[in-house]
Write a protein that holds these residues in place. Structure first.
Motif, PDB file in Angstrom:
ATOM      1  N   LYS A 243       0.610  -1.160   0.134  1.00  8.98           N
ATOM      2  CA  LYS A 243       0.067   0.146   0.118  1.00  8.98           C
ATOM      3  C   LYS A 243       0.904   1.208  -0.116  1.00  8.98           C
ATOM      4  CE  LYS A 243      -4.369  -1.557   1.830  1.00  8.98           C
ATOM      5  NZ  LYS A 243      -5.420  -1.259   2.815  1.00  8.98           N
ATOM      6  N   LEU A 244       2.067   1.415   0.666  1.00 16.11           N
ATOM      7  CA  LEU A 244       2.830   2.435   0.617  1.00 16.11           C
ATOM      8  C   LEU A 244       3.056   2.961  -0.555  1.00 16.11           C
ATOM      9  CD1 LEU A 244       4.470   4.385   2.392  1.00 16.11           C
ATOM     10  CD2 LEU A 244       6.385   2.848   2.458  1.00 16.11           C
ATOM     11  N   ARG A 245       3.249   2.060  -1.533  1.00 20.88           N
ATOM     12  CA  ARG A 245       3.712   2.459  -3.164  1.00 20.88           C
ATOM     13  C   ARG A 245       2.475   3.536  -3.763  1.00 20.88           C
ATOM     14  NH1 ARG A 245       5.202  -3.349  -3.527  1.00 20.88           N
ATOM     15  NH2 ARG A 245       3.454  -3.667  -4.727  1.00 20.88           N
ATOM     16  N   TYR A 246       1.194   3.193  -3.140  1.00 19.86           N
ATOM     17  CA  TYR A 246       0.009   3.915  -3.730  1.00 19.86           C
ATOM     18  C   TYR A 246      -0.315   5.136  -2.846  1.00 19.86           C
ATOM     19  CZ  TYR A 246      -0.515  -0.357  -6.643  1.00 19.86           C
ATOM     20  OH  TYR A 246      -0.149  -1.312  -7.599  1.00 19.86           O
ATOM     21  N   LEU A 247       0.289   5.499  -1.713  1.00 19.91           N
ATOM     22  CA  LEU A 247      -0.010   6.404  -0.826  1.00 19.91           C
ATOM     23  C   LEU A 247      -0.174   7.800  -1.263  1.00 19.91           C
ATOM     24  CD1 LEU A 247      -0.958   7.279   1.965  1.00 19.91           C
ATOM     25  CD2 LEU A 247       1.427   7.320   2.687  1.00 19.91           C
ATOM     26  N   ASP A 248       0.911   8.117  -2.243  1.00 25.66           N
ATOM     27  CA  ASP A 248       0.925   9.565  -2.772  1.00 25.66           C
ATOM     28  C   ASP A 248      -0.315   9.604  -3.848  1.00 25.66           C
ATOM     29  OD1 ASP A 248       3.138  10.440  -1.276  1.00 25.66           O
ATOM     30  OD2 ASP A 248       4.655  10.046  -2.750  1.00 25.66           O
ATOM     31  N   THR A 249      -0.388   8.581  -4.480  1.00 28.91           N
ATOM     32  CA  THR A 249      -1.501   8.737  -5.529  1.00 28.91           C
ATOM     33  C   THR A 249      -3.041   8.671  -4.807  1.00 28.91           C
ATOM     34  OG1 THR A 249      -0.480   7.423  -7.203  1.00 28.91           O
ATOM     35  CG2 THR A 249      -2.958   7.496  -7.355  1.00 28.91           C
ATOM     36  N   TRP A 250      -3.028   8.051  -3.703  1.00 29.47           N
ATOM     37  CA  TRP A 250      -4.451   7.966  -2.853  1.00 29.47           C
ATOM     38  C   TRP A 250      -4.667   9.566  -2.448  1.00 29.47           C
ATOM     39  CZ3 TRP A 250      -3.418   2.689  -0.218  1.00 29.47           C
ATOM     40  CH2 TRP A 250      -3.781   1.669  -1.092  1.00 29.47           C
ATOM     41  N   ASN A 251      -3.649  10.026  -1.843  1.00 29.27           N
ATOM     42  CA  ASN A 251      -3.421  11.390  -1.084  1.00 29.27           C
ATOM     43  C   ASN A 251      -3.898  12.216  -2.176  1.00 29.27           C
ATOM     44  OD1 ASN A 251      -2.966  10.525   1.545  1.00 29.27           O
ATOM     45  ND2 ASN A 251      -0.985  11.069   1.440  1.00 29.27           N
ATOM     46  N   ALA A 252      -3.376  12.253  -3.249  1.00 33.13           N
ATOM     47  CA  ALA A 252      -3.784  13.157  -4.349  1.00 33.13           C
ATOM     48  C   ALA A 252      -5.158  13.236  -4.923  1.00 33.13           C
ATOM     49  CB  ALA A 252      -2.735  13.079  -5.741  1.00 33.13           C
ATOM     50  N   GLN A 253      -5.812  11.848  -4.758  1.00 35.73           N
ATOM     51  CA  GLN A 253      -7.264  11.621  -5.174  1.00 35.73           C
ATOM     52  C   GLN A 253      -8.126  12.334  -3.902  1.00 35.73           C
ATOM     53  OE1 GLN A 253      -6.788   7.381  -5.500  1.00 35.73           O
ATOM     54  NE2 GLN A 253      -7.140   7.516  -7.783  1.00 35.73           N
ATOM     55  N   ARG A 254      -7.598  12.201  -2.682  1.00 38.06           N
ATOM     56  CA  ARG A 254      -8.415  12.594  -1.701  1.00 38.06           C
ATOM     57  C   ARG A 254      -8.409  14.475  -1.632  1.00 38.06           C
ATOM     58  NH1 ARG A 254      -9.196   9.935   3.171  1.00 38.06           N
ATOM     59  NH2 ARG A 254      -8.797   7.696   3.075  1.00 38.06           N
ATOM     60  N   THR A 255      -6.987  14.887  -2.000  1.00 31.05           N
ATOM     61  CA  THR A 255      -7.186  16.278  -2.200  1.00 31.05           C
ATOM     62  C   THR A 255      -7.799  16.815  -3.535  1.00 31.05           C
ATOM     63  OG1 THR A 255      -4.927  16.291  -1.522  1.00 31.05           O
ATOM     64  CG2 THR A 255      -5.519  17.956  -2.753  1.00 31.05           C
ATOM     65  N   GLN A 256      -7.984  16.018  -4.699  1.00 27.70           N
ATOM     66  CA  GLN A 256      -9.065  16.286  -5.535  1.00 27.70           C
ATOM     67  C   GLN A 256     -10.585  16.128  -5.180  1.00 27.70           C
ATOM     68  OE1 GLN A 256      -8.563  17.586  -8.688  1.00 27.70           O
ATOM     69  NE2 GLN A 256     -10.547  17.958  -8.334  1.00 27.70           N
ATOM     70  N   THR A 257     -10.718  15.273  -4.330  1.00 21.02           N
ATOM     71  CA  THR A 257     -12.108  15.092  -3.665  1.00 21.02           C
ATOM     72  C   THR A 257     -12.515  16.177  -3.039  1.00 21.02           C
ATOM     73  OG1 THR A 257     -11.963  12.508  -3.867  1.00 21.02           O
ATOM     74  CG2 THR A 257     -13.502  13.521  -2.236  1.00 21.02           C
ATOM     75  N   ALA A 258     -11.485  16.809  -2.141  1.00 22.47           N
ATOM     76  CA  ALA A 258     -11.828  17.956  -1.292  1.00 22.47           C
ATOM     77  C   ALA A 258     -12.069  19.123  -2.012  1.00 22.47           C
ATOM     78  CB  ALA A 258     -10.547  17.996  -0.389  1.00 22.47           C
ATOM     79  N   ALA A 259     -11.231  19.158  -3.058  1.00 22.39           N
ATOM     80  CA  ALA A 259     -11.505  20.382  -3.928  1.00 22.39           C
ATOM     81  C   ALA A 259     -12.842  20.288  -4.846  1.00 22.39           C
ATOM     82  CB  ALA A 259     -10.344  20.252  -5.078  1.00 22.39           C
ATOM     83  N   ASN A 260     -13.367  18.985  -5.085  1.00 24.86           N
ATOM     84  CA  ASN A 260     -14.695  18.901  -5.632  1.00 24.86           C
ATOM     85  C   ASN A 260     -15.724  19.311  -4.560  1.00 24.86           C
ATOM     86  OD1 ASN A 260     -13.645  17.777  -7.986  1.00 24.86           O
ATOM     87  ND2 ASN A 260     -13.976  15.615  -7.367  1.00 24.86           N
ATOM     88  N   TYR A 261     -15.587  18.878  -3.378  1.00 24.31           N
ATOM     89  CA  TYR A 261     -16.569  19.245  -2.258  1.00 24.31           C
ATOM     90  C   TYR A 261     -16.650  20.684  -2.242  1.00 24.31           C
ATOM     91  CZ  TYR A 261     -17.874  14.600  -0.341  1.00 24.31           C
ATOM     92  OH  TYR A 261     -18.456  13.339  -0.199  1.00 24.31           O
ATOM     93  N   HIS A 262     -15.398  21.548  -1.992  1.00 22.10           N
ATOM     94  CA  HIS A 262     -15.185  22.625  -1.916  1.00 22.10           C
ATOM     95  C   HIS A 262     -16.334  23.495  -3.104  1.00 22.10           C
ATOM     96  CE1 HIS A 262     -12.407  22.470   1.063  1.00 22.10           C
ATOM     97  NE2 HIS A 262     -11.291  22.687   0.189  1.00 22.10           N
ATOM     98  N   ASN A 263     -16.190  23.167  -4.369  1.00 20.91           N
ATOM     99  CA  ASN A 263     -16.555  23.703  -5.269  1.00 20.91           C
ATOM    100  C   ASN A 263     -18.230  23.192  -5.236  1.00 20.91           C
ATOM    101  OD1 ASN A 263     -14.448  24.789  -6.537  1.00 20.91           O
ATOM    102  ND2 ASN A 263     -14.040  22.925  -7.682  1.00 20.91           N
TER     103      ASN A 263
END
Length: 411
Positions: A243-263
């Motif tokens: 899972k550590l190999r995917y962590l940065d990708t997952w965190n980037a997806q969470r950040t995009q999800t947060a941006a979607n919620y903001h909008n």
């Protein structure tokens, strides 16, 4: 409408099924189920990821906090400053080593410990500050470290909800003297069971934690201190390596999800949105809004009425949550009662109204579904349902009725 959970661990596993199964089967075939190369590899790779010299894996995030406090010889008669807006494990670890948690109110914008209120809480008994990077949002570590270093205090970062978050270009868990991580399944980097880790640049601290986690033993059957059994299972280490190999990708997806919620949420009244702190990089373990009912401005604001207001507000928030659940949207409340008002800490003498920012947050917060695999369509479903609930005549009447009843009680 499809049911939307707060987090979908089954979906994450499905995406990594072959890799995780292969890693687990390799451990099972090895015959070595405690320690071994998977644990050692994970410790090294996680240390590299965080940017520290040492990582010591352990059984849980709670144990990580306990071991960190023990490694710094914090115990009876000592005080540790922390936030009241966190899971009980943070303060529990302080109490377990015999020290006293001292609670400082939060910043209403970030939900994190209000760094500017730290100095007023420091006494000659204070030995450490234990900030929590709540919901994936980093604390202002620049200011916090300035205060700690000027007063000769240790800093233990509770990074349980913020693996991968950053402050001023550094990963959290590398800035204080010690970082403590949880790999509980719902965390940004989650195992398929319990797990935790401690990070540090101090070789002496790392060595002491290794000794304490092995029953106080650096050499088998020779014991230097009363320790605990707190090892990361080999199977969990193997899963975390995948899972550590995917962590940065997952965190980037969470950040995009947060941006979607903001909008999507920006036009909706009756709520306020979480704020990101300048200088920090949040990894959005939770997306936590505040539900704020109309009519508060007409409520008499005095110390005698504040507790009543909090009860009314939390009832309204819970009503929204209940109505969302009926529409298939599953939300969470982190946390309904702050630590300084928990029954277990009654002896510390805190009273309602003493830490007003956290008490208000506990009455208003609602965490919406967020996980890397959450689609934009699902987010739109969440937002549509929330808008529907907040706009319903039923909710408006409920709010109006409760405020009227409160006003009548006060008059």
């Amino acid at each position: 409408m499809n049911n939307i959970p707060p987090v979908d661990l089954a979906r994450q596993y499905k995406n990594l099924e072959k890799e995780i199964n292969a890693a687990v089967l390799e451990v099972l075939a090895s015959g070595r189920y405690i320690g071994g190369s998977p644990v050692e590899s994970f410790e090294q790779q996680f240390a590299n990821y965080i940017g520290v010299s040492h990582c010591v894996a352990c059984n849980s995030g709670s144990d990580a906090l306990y071991l960190a406090l023990r490694a710094l010889d914090i115990g009876a008669g000592d005080e540790v400053i922390t936030t009241p807006f966190t899971f009980i494990a943070t303060a529990e670890a302080i109490s377990t080593v015999g020290a006293t948690p001292v609670f400082v109110d939060i910043d209403p914008q970030t939900f994190n410990l209000d760094v500017e209120k730290l100095e007023a809480a420091i006494t000659n008994k204070t030995k450490a500050i234990l900030p929590v990077h709540l919901f994936g949002q980093p604390v202002n570590m620049t200011r916090l470290m300035e205060i700690a270093e000027s007063r000769g205090l240790a800093v233990i970062e509770d990074c349980a909800q913020a693996t991968g978050a950053g402050w001023a270009g550094r990963k959290i868990g590398s800035i204080g003297h010690i970082g403590c991580f949880s790999f509980f399944p719902t965390k940004n980097l989650g195992a398929c069971g319990d797990g935790g880790a401690v990070t540090t640049n101090d070789p002496n601290v790392a060595a002491k934690i290794r000794m304490l986690r092995e029953h106080g033993s650096s050499s088998r059957y020779y014991h230097e201190a009363i320790g605990v059994n707190s090892r990361l299972d080999t199977i969990q280490a193997a899963i975390l390596l995948v899972k550590l190999r995917y962590l940065d990708t997952w965190n980037a997806q969470r950040t995009q999800t947060a941006a979607n919620y903001h909008n999507l949420l920006a036009p909706i009244s009756g709520i306020s949105l979480p704020q990101a702190l300048n200088g920090g990089e949040s990894v959005w373990n939770q997306y936590t809004i505040r539900v704020i009912a109309k009519g508060k401005e007409d409520f008499p604001s005095t110390s005698s009425t504040e507790n009543l207001y909090l009860k009314i507000q939390s009832s309204l928030r819970d009503s929204v949550r209940s109505q969302l659940q009926k529409r298939g949207i599953n939300t969470m409340v982190y946390y309904p009662l702050p630590l300084h008002l928990q029954p277990v800490y009654e002896s510390l003498g805190y009273k309602v109204g003493q830490l007003p920012a956290v008490e208000q947050a506990c009455a208003e917060v609602l965490s919406l579904p967020i996980f890397p695999e959450l689609s934009l369509t699902q987010q739109e479903q969440v937002v549509y349902a929330l808008k529907d609930v907040l706009g319903e005549t039923m909710f408006a009447e409920t709010a109006q009725g409760l405020w009227a009843m409160a006003s009548a009680r006060e008059n």
